[in-house]
Design a protein around this motif. Structure first.
Motif, PDB file in Angstrom:
ATOM      1  N   THR A  22       0.853  -1.186   0.000  1.00 45.66           N
ATOM      2  CA  THR A  22       0.000   0.000   0.000  1.00 45.66           C
ATOM      3  C   THR A  22       0.888   1.234   0.000  1.00 45.66           C
ATOM      4  OG1 THR A  22      -1.884  -1.029   1.099  1.00 45.66           O
ATOM      5  CG2 THR A  22      -1.679   1.347   1.320  1.00 45.66           C
ATOM      6  N   VAL A  23       0.543   2.185  -0.852  1.00 48.54           N
ATOM      7  CA  VAL A  23       1.225   3.474  -0.903  1.00 48.54           C
ATOM      8  C   VAL A  23       0.239   4.522  -0.401  1.00 48.54           C
ATOM      9  CG1 VAL A  23       2.313   5.181  -2.410  1.00 48.54           C
ATOM     10  CG2 VAL A  23       2.604   2.748  -2.889  1.00 48.54           C
ATOM     11  N   ASP A  24       0.693   5.354   0.538  1.00 48.73           N
ATOM     12  CA  ASP A  24      -0.114   6.459   1.048  1.00 48.73           C
ATOM     13  C   ASP A  24       0.468   7.757   0.513  1.00 48.73           C
ATOM     14  OD1 ASP A  24      -1.588   4.672   2.626  1.00 48.73           O
ATOM     15  OD2 ASP A  24      -0.207   4.882   4.304  1.00 48.73           O
ATOM     16  N   ILE A  25      -0.375   8.532  -0.161  1.00 48.44           N
ATOM     17  CA  ILE A  25       0.031   9.825  -0.702  1.00 48.44           C
ATOM     18  C   ILE A  25      -0.759  10.884   0.055  1.00 48.44           C
ATOM     19  CG2 ILE A  25       0.135  11.272  -2.754  1.00 48.44           C
ATOM     20  CD1 ILE A  25       0.095   8.591  -4.380  1.00 48.44           C
ATOM     21  N   SER A  26      -0.068  11.699   0.836  1.00 43.83           N
ATOM     22  CA  SER A  26      -0.713  12.737   1.649  1.00 43.83           C
ATOM     23  C   SER A  26      -0.496  14.099   1.005  1.00 43.83           C
ATOM     24  CB  SER A  26      -0.108  12.762   3.056  1.00 43.83           C
ATOM     25  OG  SER A  26      -0.249  11.521   3.679  1.00 43.83           O
ATOM     26  N   PHE A  27      -1.563  14.841   0.879  1.00 39.18           N
ATOM     27  CA  PHE A  27      -1.491  16.182   0.304  1.00 39.18           C
ATOM     28  C   PHE A  27      -1.548  17.215   1.426  1.00 39.18           C
ATOM     29  CE2 PHE A  27      -2.966  13.391  -2.999  1.00 39.18           C
ATOM     30  CZ  PHE A  27      -2.222  13.795  -4.089  1.00 39.18           C
ATOM     31  N   GLY A  28      -0.910  18.343   1.214  1.00 34.61           N
ATOM     32  CA  GLY A  28      -0.796  19.360   2.248  1.00 34.61           C
ATOM     33  C   GLY A  28      -2.034  20.198   2.467  1.00 34.61           C
TER      34      GLY A  28
END
Length: 101
Positions: A22-28
């Motif tokens: 699983t890849v988690d991409i967090s946006f600001g």
């Protein structure tokens, strides 16, 4: 066109069991999330091509309340196998950093 590493706040990868990553991409912020979450580069077909997996097995989970996009895909080799090179899946996100979004 910005790279994913420029468009998001944080990217990480991890095991999602012995057969999945699983890849988690967090946006600001919400504006960045809204702009990039549906980018062509973050769709199942693109992720499948990048990691060499079947696009029908790539799963996307946009979580708007957290400004996160989770992407899961099957590992090429089971965790802990003799040919495994990233036991915890913690290095798999690196390929995404230079992707144009």
């Amino acid at each position: 066109m910005p790279k994913l590493s420029e468009a998001c706040r944080h990217v990480r990868s991890k095991n999602a069991g012995p057969f999945w990553i699983t890849v988690d991409i967090s946006f600001g912020d919400k504006a960045s999330y809204d702009r990039y979450v549906d980018s062509e580069a973050l769709q199942a077909q693109s992720i499948a091509a990048l990691y060499g997996v079947d696009p029908l097995l790539v799963k996307r989970f946009p979580v708007a309340d957290l400004l996160v996009l989770k992407i899961s895909y099957p590992r090429q080799r089971p965790q802990g196998g003799a040919e495994e090179r990233d036991m915890h899946g913690g290095q798999q996100y690196v390929r995404l950093l230079d992707v144009d979004v």
